[in-house]
Motif scaffolding. Sequence first.
Motif, PDB file in Angstrom:
ATOM      1  N   GLU A  10     -30.440  -0.834  42.789  1.00  0.00           N
ATOM      2  CA  GLU A  10     -29.074  -0.761  42.279  1.00  0.00           C
ATOM      3  C   GLU A  10     -28.632  -2.160  41.899  1.00  0.00           C
ATOM      4  O   GLU A  10     -28.733  -3.100  42.709  1.00  0.00           O
ATOM      5  CB  GLU A  10     -28.128  -0.187  43.342  1.00  0.00           C
ATOM      6  CG  GLU A  10     -28.432   1.263  43.706  1.00  0.00           C
ATOM      7  CD  GLU A  10     -27.525   1.790  44.799  1.00  0.00           C
ATOM      8  OE1 GLU A  10     -26.625   1.030  45.245  1.00  0.00           O
ATOM      9  OE2 GLU A  10     -27.713   2.955  45.208  1.00  0.00           O
ATOM     10  N   ASP A 109     -30.547   2.019  38.614  1.00  0.00           N
ATOM     11  CA  ASP A 109     -29.287   2.598  38.137  1.00  0.00           C
ATOM     12  C   ASP A 109     -28.956   2.152  36.720  1.00  0.00           C
ATOM     13  O   ASP A 109     -28.433   2.922  35.903  1.00  0.00           O
ATOM     14  CB  ASP A 109     -28.142   2.280  39.095  1.00  0.00           C
ATOM     15  CG  ASP A 109     -27.946   0.786  39.351  1.00  0.00           C
ATOM     16  OD1 ASP A 109     -28.718  -0.031  38.785  1.00  0.00           O
ATOM     17  OD2 ASP A 109     -27.034   0.422  40.120  1.00  0.00           O
ATOM     18  N   GLN A 142     -22.852   5.715  37.633  1.00  0.00           N
ATOM     19  CA  GLN A 142     -23.835   4.783  38.190  1.00  0.00           C
ATOM     20  C   GLN A 142     -23.200   3.428  38.519  1.00  0.00           C
ATOM     21  O   GLN A 142     -23.765   2.639  39.274  1.00  0.00           O
ATOM     22  CB  GLN A 142     -24.977   4.548  37.191  1.00  0.00           C
ATOM     23  CG  GLN A 142     -25.633   5.805  36.636  1.00  0.00           C
ATOM     24  CD  GLN A 142     -26.345   6.591  37.709  1.00  0.00           C
ATOM     25  OE1 GLN A 142     -27.042   6.035  38.555  1.00  0.00           O
ATOM     26  NE2 GLN A 142     -26.144   7.903  37.693  1.00  0.00           N
TER      27      GLN A 142
END
Length: 589
Positions: A10, A109, A142
């Motif tokens: 992420e 992401d 996201q």
Amino acid sequence: MEHDESLRFEVLGPLRATLGQSELDLGFPQQRALLALLLVRAGRPVPAGEIVAALWPEGAPASAMNIVRRYVGSLRRLLEPGLPPRAPGRRLSRGADGYRLETAEDEVDLLRFRGLTRRAKREAATGRPEPALRHFVEALDQWRGPVAAGIPSPARDHAVFAEIERELVRTTVMAADAALLCGTPEHVLPHLGRAARLDPLNESLHARNVLALAACGRQAEALAAYESVRRLLVRELGVAPGAELTAAHTRVLRQEVRSAPRKRDLARPAQLPPEPKQFTGRQAELDSLRTAADSSAVLLTGMPGIGKTTLAVRWAHEAAERYPDGQLHMNLRGFDPLNAPLTAEAALRFLLPVLGVPGHRLPSGPDALAGLYRTLLSGRRMLLLLDDAFDTEQVRALLPASPGCLTLITSRRGLSGLVAAGARPLPLDLPSTADALAVLARHIGRERPAADPAAAQEIVAHCGRLPLALAVVAARAASHPGLPLAAVAAELRRSQGSLDALGDVRTAFAASYRHLPDDAARLLRLLSVGCGPDLTADAAAALADLSVRAARRLLDELADAHLVDESAPGRYTAHALLRVFAAELDRRP
């Protein structure tokens, strides 16, 4: 139980990495910064010099490359536990062009965000804002905060992270446009607020935020949001809001911003004209329409008076039950003798209220109208009959994007642009003699043609089997039931060389003629000169004193308008009644 060893990264928010169910310790701050830089360039090499400049923007130590290599080794072992010392690994590799981190779209992401955004753009480009909005919102979900949060500030100031934030803002603007078209602005309001804080001077973004707030019924907040950004622009830049933001503010003040109705609230229109009671024949054409029903659009073309509208309405009634969400009908007045063709915008302003949108909720501008129209038809099964189209542009905005809809278009022109876009062409020819006799009998009864078949045959011949001409003559015969068909045939015989007995036919031809360019109109008039049953481009060139190339262009133009027919390659014919019409024109003073 199977052990989960999947990697997830992420970077659209605090930098994180997980292996299975465990969050990984990403190490020293600069090592975290290196991973963030590799992630935003995932699948592409990052030059070593760029890495050094990003980690030490104020000046790198002499040992910078050794430190980078140490960080790389540490990340390799972190991402691939059990990797032998000095082994290259498959995740993080080095080549002549720099370091590269290999990941799949579902592992990062940022890559998921970009993939969903691409899908949303494709849906929006094909006029499908609802699926576009779903993909846009999933993409923006996201985003969890400042990009690569948690890495050292000097590295976080690298231009690559600022560009991703601009990308997030651009996607938010596109998502807002889709949400406003769909009438569901509440889906993007949180994202708009976050993007506005990220880019406080972006007027396009603030314009969408103002409109979305108003469309959610929060007019006071919309006006307050406008006033806040207006003051900020004056304070920071010394400028007043630009045209886009000012226009949004004006629409809110005038209470012009409304949400689109939900599909469950939409009307089920049934607008088809009455089914033609005198219809007969055309079985081959009806069979073609039945097989064409799987297309998204069917284009019926043919000369004036050949029966395009009658056939379209007849078949539309037969097919209506296959389209349970209703039937729309619009006369586009392409060749109306008294009125100009409808613009696409005017047609949409007629159709949208039929679909349940009150007039005061219609957006301004053709693009917004077309977007709302496609939104309302998305996912529905409807039959649209667009009659008497003038050109491709008039029709294009009225084509639904939903695969469950069928659009039936009639036109005197070929509309090659629609055919190129996927419409299935169905050109109409003259009915057979048998069908033409059946049309006559259907109008006046079978007894009179049966009593004088020779007269009936002569009437059909004088009418050139043209359905409109047959209908005109049949209407006169039906209104005088005691008049022998032989007398009707004799009247037509006497009027040869004139359309006086067929006034509606003359009107129909004239409506096409008045839309011709001057040079094509002149060539049509010259067709009355005795030049045989057909002519070539060479003959037309000699007749009109033109080059062969110019004559061929004009003949093709007349053929596209269905005022002549290319009966064989390079050979053109005109219907007998059109020749009479041309002769009348040529005799005018």
